[in-house]
Design a protein around this motif. Structure first.
Motif, PDB file in Angstrom:
ATOM      1  N   LEU A  86       0.836  -1.196   0.000  1.00 58.29           N
ATOM      2  CA  LEU A  86       0.000   0.000   0.000  1.00 58.29           C
ATOM      3  C   LEU A  86       0.872   1.248   0.000  1.00 58.29           C
ATOM      4  CD1 LEU A  86      -0.131   1.497   3.086  1.00 58.29           C
ATOM      5  CD2 LEU A  86      -1.283  -0.657   3.590  1.00 58.29           C
ATOM      6  N   PHE A  87       0.250   2.345  -0.438  1.00 51.80           N
ATOM      7  CA  PHE A  87       0.932   3.643  -0.463  1.00 51.80           C
ATOM      8  C   PHE A  87       0.050   4.629   0.271  1.00 51.80           C
ATOM      9  CE2 PHE A  87       1.593   7.854  -2.258  1.00 51.80           C
ATOM     10  CZ  PHE A  87       2.980   7.981  -2.201  1.00 51.80           C
ATOM     11  N   LEU A  88       0.562   5.208   1.356  1.00 54.00           N
ATOM     12  CA  LEU A  88      -0.168   6.190   2.145  1.00 54.00           C
ATOM     13  C   LEU A  88       0.452   7.560   1.916  1.00 54.00           C
ATOM     14  CD1 LEU A  88      -2.255   6.964   4.325  1.00 54.00           C
ATOM     15  CD2 LEU A  88      -0.525   6.395   6.048  1.00 54.00           C
ATOM     16  N   ALA A  89      -0.339   8.489   1.397  1.00 51.00           N
ATOM     17  CA  ALA A  89       0.110   9.855   1.163  1.00 51.00           C
ATOM     18  C   ALA A  89      -0.558  10.773   2.169  1.00 51.00           C
ATOM     19  CB  ALA A  89      -0.226  10.293  -0.257  1.00 51.00           C
ATOM     20  N   PRO A  90       0.158  11.172   3.235  1.00 53.60           N
ATOM     21  CA  PRO A  90      -0.439  12.084   4.211  1.00 53.60           C
ATOM     22  C   PRO A  90      -0.607  13.483   3.635  1.00 53.60           C
ATOM     23  CG  PRO A  90       1.867  11.709   4.733  1.00 53.60           C
ATOM     24  CD  PRO A  90       1.532  10.803   3.577  1.00 53.60           C
ATOM     25  N   GLN A  91      -1.395  14.286   4.319  1.00 50.20           N
ATOM     26  CA  GLN A  91      -1.659  15.642   3.843  1.00 50.20           C
ATOM     27  C   GLN A  91      -0.370  16.449   3.718  1.00 50.20           C
ATOM     28  OE1 GLN A  91      -4.723  17.617   6.033  1.00 50.20           O
ATOM     29  NE2 GLN A  91      -4.285  19.622   5.174  1.00 50.20           N
ATOM     30  N   VAL A  92       0.548  16.273   4.663  1.00 55.34           N
ATOM     31  CA  VAL A  92       1.864  16.915   4.604  1.00 55.34           C
ATOM     32  C   VAL A  92       2.891  15.814   4.344  1.00 55.34           C
ATOM     33  CG1 VAL A  92       3.573  18.299   5.821  1.00 55.34           C
ATOM     34  CG2 VAL A  92       1.136  18.714   6.218  1.00 55.34           C
ATOM     35  N   PRO A  93       3.400  15.687   3.121  1.00 54.43           N
ATOM     36  CA  PRO A  93       4.306  14.575   2.814  1.00 54.43           C
ATOM     37  C   PRO A  93       5.612  14.692   3.592  1.00 54.43           C
ATOM     38  CG  PRO A  93       4.211  16.124   0.985  1.00 54.43           C
ATOM     39  CD  PRO A  93       3.153  16.551   1.957  1.00 54.43           C
ATOM     40  N   PRO A  94       6.098  13.581   4.135  1.00 57.00           N
ATOM     41  CA  PRO A  94       7.339  13.598   4.921  1.00 57.00           C
ATOM     42  C   PRO A  94       8.570  13.590   4.021  1.00 57.00           C
ATOM     43  CG  PRO A  94       6.450  11.388   4.872  1.00 57.00           C
ATOM     44  CD  PRO A  94       5.479  12.245   4.103  1.00 57.00           C
TER      45      PRO A  94
END
Length: 276
Positions: A86-94
Motif C-alpha cells: 500500500l501507499f499512504l500519502a499524508p496531507q503533509v508529505p514527509p
C-alpha cells in the motif's frame, strides 16, 4: 485485493488509550480497483479511517480484513510485507528538506527494493526518466533536480503524490491531497490520480474537503460524520439534501469547497447554491 471493515471502532493515532473512539461501528467494503472519496466535516474521522486501512493503527473493536486476512494477527514480518503493498500519502508529505526531488519521487519504489539498492538510490538515482515522467504528470518536471526545501507547499504536496505513480502498491490511500493546491492544480492532481489508478487497476481511497471535486471525479462517495458512516452511495445519488445533513453546523466547509470544472468537463451540480 478486497478491504472489509466490520463494526470497527478506532482511535485517532494521537489519542490517549482511554479516549473515545474517533470511528465507531464502521462497516465498509472496498473492492479491488475501486476509486472512492471520503468526505465529511473536520473531525469526522477521515484521517483515522485512512490510517486504519493502512494498518498504521489497529482497530479498538471489530474486524478488519485484507483479502480475508486479519493484518494485526499476522507475524510482524508478514504485516510489514502487507504494508509494502500500500501507499499512504499524508496531507503533509514527509520529505527530507535537503533531498533532491528526483530522489524523493523514486523513494516510492523503496518497498520493492532490497536494502543495498535502497541505500544506493539515495546517492545515485536509478531511474531518472521514470521520475521525470511521474513529475510531468503533475507539471513538475522542471523541478527534477531541485531541493525539496526550495519548493512551495503546493509543489511539495504534488511531489508526494508523484511518488504514488512509481509505487508498486495495489492500494493508494491519499489524505487531503488538495489542501495546498489552487483549483487548476487540484483538478490536475485528482485527474492524474484517478486516471493512473484506473490504468493500473489500483484501489484508490481519498479523503477530501472539496465536495464538488469529489462528486466530479469519484464514482463512489462515503460520507463520514461524528465517526460514523452517514452514507455510502454512487456519486450521482449524493443529493444536496444529504450533503446538507452531513455538513449541518459545518456549512462554511461545504460552501468553501467548490472548485470550477475544467473546460470540456461536465459541470457538477451547484451544491452550494442548493444547500443554502
Amino acid at each position: 485485493m478486497k478491504l472489509q471493515l466490520a463494526q470497527v471502532d478506532a482511535r485517532h493515532p494521537a489519542a490517549r488509550a482511554a479516549a473515545a473512539p474517533a470511528l465507531r461501528a464502521i462497516d465498509l467494503q472496498v473492492a479491488g480497483g475501486e476509486q472512492l472519496a471520503v468526505i465529511g466535516p473536520s473531525g469526522a474521522g477521515k484521517t483515522t479511517l485512512l490510517q486504519l486501512l493502512a494498518c498504521a493503527l489497529p482497530p479498538a473493536a471489530g474486524d478488519y480484513r485484507w483479502d480475508g486476512q486479519a493484518p494485526w494477527r499476522l507475524p510482524t514480518r508478514e504485516l510489514h510485507r502487507l504494508r509494502g503493498q500500500l501507499f499512504l500519502a499524508p496531507q503533509v508529505p514527509p520529505l527530507p528538506p535537503r533531498q533532491r526531488v528526483v530522489t524523493a519521487v523514486l523513494a516510492g519504489r523503496l518497498p520493492a527494493m532490497g536494502l543495498l539498492a535502497s541505500l544506493r538510490s539515495l546517492f545515485y538515482p536509478a531511474d531518472i526518466p521514470a521520475a521525470y515522467e511521474a513529475l510531468a504528470r503533475f507539471d513538475l518536471d522542471d523541478k527534477l533536480f531541485e531541493r525539496v526545501d526550495r519548493l512551495s507547499g503546493g509543489e511539495r504536496q504534488r511531489v508526494g503524490l508523484a511518488r504514488a505513480l512509481l509505487s508498486p502498491a495495489r492500494l493508494w490511500l491519499v489524505d487531503e491531497p488538495l489542501s495546498s493546491l489552487d483549483p487548476t492544480r487540484a483538478r490536475q492532481a485528482l485527474t492524474t490520480l484517478v486516471d493512473s489508478a484506473r490504468e493500473r487497476q489500483v484501489t484508490l481511497v481519498t479523503s477530501l474537503h472539496q465536495v464538488d471535486a469529489a462528486l466530479a471525479h469519484f464514482p463512489r462517495i462515503v460520507g463520514l460524520r461524528d465517526g460514523r458512516i452517514a452514507f455510502d452511495l454512487p456519486a450521482a445519488e449524493v443529493t444536496p439534501e444529504r450533503l446538507q445533513q452531513l455538513y449541518a453546523q459545518h456549512e462554511d466547509e461545504l460552501h468553501g469547497a467548490a472548485a470550477p470544472a475544467m473546460p470540456g468537463e461536465p459541470v457538477p451540480a451547484p451544491v452550494v447554491m442548493h444547500c443554502r
